[in-house]
Enzyme design. Structure first.
Site, PDB file in Angstrom:
ATOM      1  N   LYS A  64       0.839  -1.057  -0.023  1.00  0.00           N
ATOM      2  CA  LYS A  64       0.116   0.067  -0.022  1.00  0.00           C
ATOM      3  C   LYS A  64       0.924   1.350   0.149  1.00  0.00           C
ATOM      4  O   LYS A  64       0.688   2.213  -0.831  1.00  0.00           O
ATOM      5  CB  LYS A  64      -1.010  -0.284   1.272  1.00  0.00           C
ATOM      6  CG  LYS A  64      -1.475   1.382   1.570  1.00  0.00           C
ATOM      7  CD  LYS A  64      -2.563   1.227   2.779  1.00  0.00           C
ATOM      8  CE  LYS A  64      -1.706   1.371   4.191  1.00  0.00           C
ATOM      9  NZ  LYS A  64      -1.530   2.665   4.455  1.00  0.00           N
ATOM     10  N   ASN A  65       1.836   1.221   0.728  1.00  0.00           N
ATOM     11  CA  ASN A  65       2.429   2.493   0.809  1.00  0.00           C
ATOM     12  C   ASN A  65       3.682   2.789  -0.055  1.00  0.00           C
ATOM     13  O   ASN A  65       4.374   3.940  -0.068  1.00  0.00           O
ATOM     14  CB  ASN A  65       3.324   2.630   2.631  1.00  0.00           C
ATOM     15  CG  ASN A  65       2.194   2.605   3.352  1.00  0.00           C
ATOM     16  OD1 ASN A  65       0.939   2.983   3.250  1.00  0.00           O
ATOM     17  ND2 ASN A  65       2.673   2.225   4.758  1.00  0.00           N
TER      18      ASN A  65
ATOM     19  N   CYS B  33      -5.191  12.351  13.389  1.00  0.00           N
ATOM     20  CA  CYS B  33      -5.578  10.964  13.177  1.00  0.00           C
ATOM     21  C   CYS B  33      -6.042  10.525  14.660  1.00  0.00           C
ATOM     22  O   CYS B  33      -5.729  11.131  15.445  1.00  0.00           O
ATOM     23  CB  CYS B  33      -4.958  10.032  12.200  1.00  0.00           C
ATOM     24  SG  CYS B  33      -3.583   9.376  13.262  1.00  0.00           S
TER      25      CYS B  33
ATOM     26  N   ARG C 218      -1.040  15.059  12.859  1.00  0.00           N
ATOM     27  CA  ARG C 218      -0.106  14.510  12.120  1.00  0.00           C
ATOM     28  C   ARG C 218       0.510  15.784  11.064  1.00  0.00           C
ATOM     29  O   ARG C 218      -0.101  15.957  10.159  1.00  0.00           O
ATOM     30  CB  ARG C 218      -0.797  13.458  11.151  1.00  0.00           C
ATOM     31  CG  ARG C 218      -1.092  12.101  11.903  1.00  0.00           C
ATOM     32  CD  ARG C 218       0.003  11.134  12.164  1.00  0.00           C
ATOM     33  NE  ARG C 218       0.406  10.738  10.815  1.00  0.00           N
ATOM     34  CZ  ARG C 218      -0.159   9.368  10.076  1.00  0.00           C
ATOM     35  NH1 ARG C 218      -1.522   9.280  10.865  1.00  0.00           N
ATOM     36  NH2 ARG C 218       0.154   8.968   9.166  1.00  0.00           N
TER      37      ARG C 218
ATOM     38  N   ASP D 149       4.493   0.610  12.356  1.00  0.00           N
ATOM     39  CA  ASP D 149       3.167  -0.181  11.835  1.00  0.00           C
ATOM     40  C   ASP D 149       2.937  -1.526  11.961  1.00  0.00           C
ATOM     41  O   ASP D 149       2.038  -2.130  11.850  1.00  0.00           O
ATOM     42  CB  ASP D 149       3.060   0.018  10.244  1.00  0.00           C
ATOM     43  CG  ASP D 149       3.155   1.349   9.822  1.00  0.00           C
ATOM     44  OD1 ASP D 149       3.114   1.713   8.475  1.00  0.00           O
ATOM     45  OD2 ASP D 149       2.694   2.356  10.648  1.00  0.00           O
TER      46      ASP D 149
ATOM     47  N   ARG E 142      -8.819  -0.623   4.588  1.00  0.00           N
ATOM     48  CA  ARG E 142      -7.896   0.400   3.945  1.00  0.00           C
ATOM     49  C   ARG E 142      -6.591  -0.162   3.736  1.00  0.00           C
ATOM     50  O   ARG E 142      -6.005   0.416   2.616  1.00  0.00           O
ATOM     51  CB  ARG E 142      -7.695   1.584   4.919  1.00  0.00           C
ATOM     52  CG  ARG E 142      -8.893   2.254   5.490  1.00  0.00           C
ATOM     53  CD  ARG E 142      -8.363   3.841   6.208  1.00  0.00           C
ATOM     54  NE  ARG E 142      -7.404   4.540   5.557  1.00  0.00           N
ATOM     55  CZ  ARG E 142      -7.114   5.527   5.933  1.00  0.00           C
ATOM     56  NH1 ARG E 142      -7.620   6.033   7.188  1.00  0.00           N
ATOM     57  NH2 ARG E 142      -6.185   6.103   5.396  1.00  0.00           N
TER      58      ARG E 142
HETATM   59  C1  EPZ Z   1       4.005   6.686   6.406  1.00  0.00           C
HETATM   60  O1  EPZ Z   1       3.162   7.852   7.223  1.00  0.00           O
HETATM   61  C2  EPZ Z   1       2.785   5.652   6.432  1.00  0.00           C
HETATM   62  N1  EPZ Z   1       1.976   5.905   5.580  1.00  0.00           N
HETATM   63  C3  EPZ Z   1       2.578   5.322   7.798  1.00  0.00           C
HETATM   64  O2  EPZ Z   1       1.803   3.998   7.613  1.00  0.00           O
HETATM   65  C4  EPZ Z   1       3.761   5.100   8.688  1.00  0.00           C
HETATM   66  O3  EPZ Z   1       3.220   4.781  10.176  1.00  0.00           O
HETATM   67  C5  EPZ Z   1       4.636   6.180   8.657  1.00  0.00           C
HETATM   68  O4  EPZ Z   1       5.058   6.616   7.557  1.00  0.00           O
HETATM   69  C6  EPZ Z   1       5.721   6.079   9.912  1.00  0.00           C
HETATM   70  O5  EPZ Z   1       6.687   4.825   9.360  1.00  0.00           O
HETATM   71  C7  EPZ Z   1       2.203   5.947   4.192  1.00  0.00           C
HETATM   72  O6  EPZ Z   1       3.284   5.593   3.874  1.00  0.00           O
HETATM   73  C8  EPZ Z   1       1.172   6.178   3.342  1.00  0.00           C
HETATM   74  P1  EPZ Z   1       6.282  10.099   8.791  1.00  0.00           P
HETATM   75  P2  EPZ Z   1       3.982   9.372   6.996  1.00  0.00           P
HETATM   76  O7  EPZ Z   1       5.984  11.626   7.746  1.00  0.00           O
HETATM   77  O8  EPZ Z   1       4.745   9.629   5.802  1.00  0.00           O
HETATM   78  C9  EPZ Z   1       6.494  13.416  12.003  1.00  0.00           C
HETATM   79  C10 EPZ Z   1       0.002   2.558   7.894  1.00  0.00           C
HETATM   80  O9  EPZ Z   1      -0.347   2.002   8.575  1.00  0.00           O
HETATM   81  N2  EPZ Z   1       6.244  14.460  10.999  1.00  0.00           N
HETATM   82  O10 EPZ Z   1       7.280   9.390   8.299  1.00  0.00           O
HETATM   83  O11 EPZ Z   1       2.740  10.398   7.617  1.00  0.00           O
HETATM   84  C11 EPZ Z   1       4.966  12.437  12.265  1.00  0.00           C
HETATM   85  O12 EPZ Z   1       4.117  13.354  13.128  1.00  0.00           O
HETATM   86  C12 EPZ Z   1       0.386   4.146   8.121  1.00  0.00           C
HETATM   87  O13 EPZ Z   1       0.074   2.165   6.662  1.00  0.00           O
HETATM   88  C13 EPZ Z   1       6.315  15.699  11.102  1.00  0.00           C
HETATM   89  O14 EPZ Z   1       6.711  16.167  12.425  1.00  0.00           O
HETATM   90  O15 EPZ Z   1       4.760   9.381   8.459  1.00  0.00           O
HETATM   91  C14 EPZ Z   1       5.779  11.290  12.873  1.00  0.00           C
HETATM   92  O16 EPZ Z   1       5.766  11.616  14.233  1.00  0.00           O
HETATM   93  C15 EPZ Z   1      -0.126   4.702   9.352  1.00  0.00           C
HETATM   94  N3  EPZ Z   1       6.319  16.733  10.267  1.00  0.00           N
HETATM   95  C16 EPZ Z   1       6.821  11.120  12.149  1.00  0.00           C
HETATM   96  O17 EPZ Z   1       7.317  12.374  11.655  1.00  0.00           O
HETATM   97  C17 EPZ Z   1       6.164  16.310   8.704  1.00  0.00           C
HETATM   98  O18 EPZ Z   1       6.095  17.090   8.138  1.00  0.00           O
HETATM   99  C18 EPZ Z   1       7.418  10.100  11.043  1.00  0.00           C
HETATM  100  O19 EPZ Z   1       6.063  10.592  10.335  1.00  0.00           O
HETATM  101  C19 EPZ Z   1       6.068  14.813   8.697  1.00  0.00           C
HETATM  102  C20 EPZ Z   1       6.061  13.921   9.728  1.00  0.00           C
END
Ligand code: EPZ
Length: 436
Positions: A40-41, A135, A140, A323, A415
């Site tokens: 998916k990702n 969420c 987020r 995850d 999802r």
């Molecule tokens: C991706 O989300 C995945 N989703 C998530 O999987 C996964 O949990 C996450 O990466 C971490 O591995 C997809 O790939 C579609 P991040 P993403 O930006 O990109 C903070 C699932 O179950 N952050 O790596 O949104 C954020 O709050 C989903 O498939 C900022 O502070 O995650 C978090 O604490 C759930 N500012 C950390 O970074 C930003 O601009 C990691 O988030 C962006 C992120």
């Protein structure tokens, strides 16, 4: 199908599946082989990359998931057409893509919608994308996405809940993330792919899904080096062209089935996986006493009588994936002793704890640490899914709880898991979807 019809059908589907429940009779050890679907990702960002160059793209091993249809519905708003061929190939036609806004009512249902920001800026020089909002487990933010675009020369304002970004031309720069972000790395890779000059991303996410996106951009004509490492360099190109791709396997789906086998005293092979993406998960399963056999494209696990307790801390790839945190909490809730689980990625991704406690799990949460005291058995009860991976954890707990567990709000599951109850039935689980 028009966008509105698309949305109505998606909402009606959600309304239908939203009330569906999954009922499980616990106590059966899982046995056999299960085919793992495409990631998916990896699929979600690669679909948005079709906005970068007009033409017809062909993708294989694309999972049939709610989030994928949501992304395709979003892209329809931008004039991108898609259809599945008989063999399952997804054909995406962005020839007539045009710019518009990514609306709140769609973006709020799927955070990954923010992936259109980079491609829209790169192709059309402007983008209006709704802020995703929070969420189930907290805010987020997308500040890293926004700051990265500004560093490539875009003018970005926040207006009435929308990111409004404009750039006559994106210019390469050095972007240094203070935290590793999958989404921000993906968005900036796509924006930088057409920026003038060279962009270097430091502290880039190394997740296989981002590496797969980068490889897809290379197949479109981008010049990218360092994929899979924390330092990635992209030389922008104005000649990007269509390409095809086979989606990599979904390592989180695979990990979920391996955990289900370990939890139920089973013997299961996950087929069509890339064991290299599962290292941290397999290490933890072995530490819990599970025997693991890996070949080129399959992993087989055989569970011990009783799992050993663990200390698990999530981290960016190649660390233990956040995850998989909820699924391992279910697994450790019946281990032989006390475990600790620390989630360093999200501040309180523990909405599954209260539901697991309803099944008899003994869990105490302090900050971002969960203390899990293994119990001899869980007992089935009605529980409620709150987000995608939490609902997987409840399914896993139901597989081992005595009696019947009824999981509601299964639209969360749909999802990110393709026909999970059918795949589990194929492994001998007593599980069925009940239309409400
Ligand atoms: C991706 O989300 C995945 N989703 C998530 O999987 C996964 O949990 C996450 O990466 C971490 O591995 C997809 O790939 C579609 P991040 P993403 O930006 O990109 C903070 C699932 O179950 N952050 O790596 O949104 C954020 O709050 C989903 O498939 C900022 O502070 O995650 C978090 O604490 C759930 N500012 C950390 O970074 C930003 O601009 C990691 O988030 C962006 C992120």
């Amino acid at each position: 199908m028009s966008a509105n019809q698309g949305r109505e059908s998606a909402e009606s589907t959600e309304a239908a599946t939203g009330m569906d429940e999954v009922w499980i009779e616990g106590g059966r050890g899982l046995k056999g082989s299960v085919a793992i679907s495409g990631s998916k990702n990896a699929t979600l960002p690669i679909l948005t990359a079709t906005l970068l160059a007009p033409g017809v793209y062909r993708f294989t091993n694309v999972p049939a998931l709610k989030d994928v249809s949501t992304m395709l519905e979003l892209l329809t708003l931008f004039g991108v057409r898609s259809r599945r061929e008989d063999g399952g190939t997804l054909v995406v036609d962005s020839t007539n893509a045009h710019n518009t806004e990514a609306p709140y009512d769609l973006v709020k249902t799927m955070r990954a919608s923010v992936y259109v920001l980079g491609p829209l800026l790169a192709r059309f020089g402007e983008a209006r994308v709704s802020l995703p909002g929070g969420c189930a487990w907290g805010p987020r933010p997308v500040d890293l996405h926004i700051r990265g675009m500004q560093q490539l020369g875009a003018d970005v304002e926040l207006e009435h809940g929308y990111i409004v970004a404009r750039a006559a031309a994106l210019r390469g720069n050095v972007i240094s993330f203070d935290i590793s972000s999958v989404g921000a790395t993906g968005n900036l890779l796509m924006a930088a792919a057409t920026a003038g000059g060279e962009t270097v991303i430091e502290n880039a996410a190394c997740e296989p899904e981002i590496e797969a996106l980068g490889r897809f951009l290379v197949s479109m004509g981008a010049r990218v080096e360092g994929l899979g490492t924390p330092r990635v360099s992209i030389k922008g190109s104005t000649e990007l062209h269509v390409a095809s791709a086979a989606m990599i396997p979904d390592r989180i789906e695979a990990g979920t089935f391996l955990a289900a086998a370990a939890l139920t005293g089973g013997d299961v092979e996950t087929a069509g996986v890339d064991p290299r993406h599962l290292g941290s998960i397999l290490n933890k399963l072995e530490a819990a006493g599970v025997s693991v056999e890996a070949s080129e494209t399959a992993v087989r696990v055989r569970a011990p009588k009783r799992l050993r307790p663990l200390s698990v801390t999530t981290a960016p790839y190649p660390g233990f994936p956040t995850d998989m945190q909820a699924q391992f909490m279910a697994l450790l809730s019946v281990a032989d002793g006390a475990s600790t689980i620390v989630d360093t990625i999200y501040q309180d991704r523990f909405t599954h704890v209260a539901e697991l406690q309803r099944l008899g799990a003994d869990i105490r949460v302090e900050g971002n640490t969960a203390f899990v005291q293994g119990v001899d058995s869980l007992s089935g009860a009605p529980v409620m899914a709150t987000d995608l991976r939490a609902s997987a954890a409840l399914i896993l707990a139901g597989l081992v709880a005595t009696g019947e567990t009824r999981v509601s709000r299964v639209y969360h599951l749909d999802r990110g898991y393709e026909r999970i109850e059918e795949k589990l039935q194929g492994l001998g689980a007593a599980i069925r979807r009940v239309r409400a």
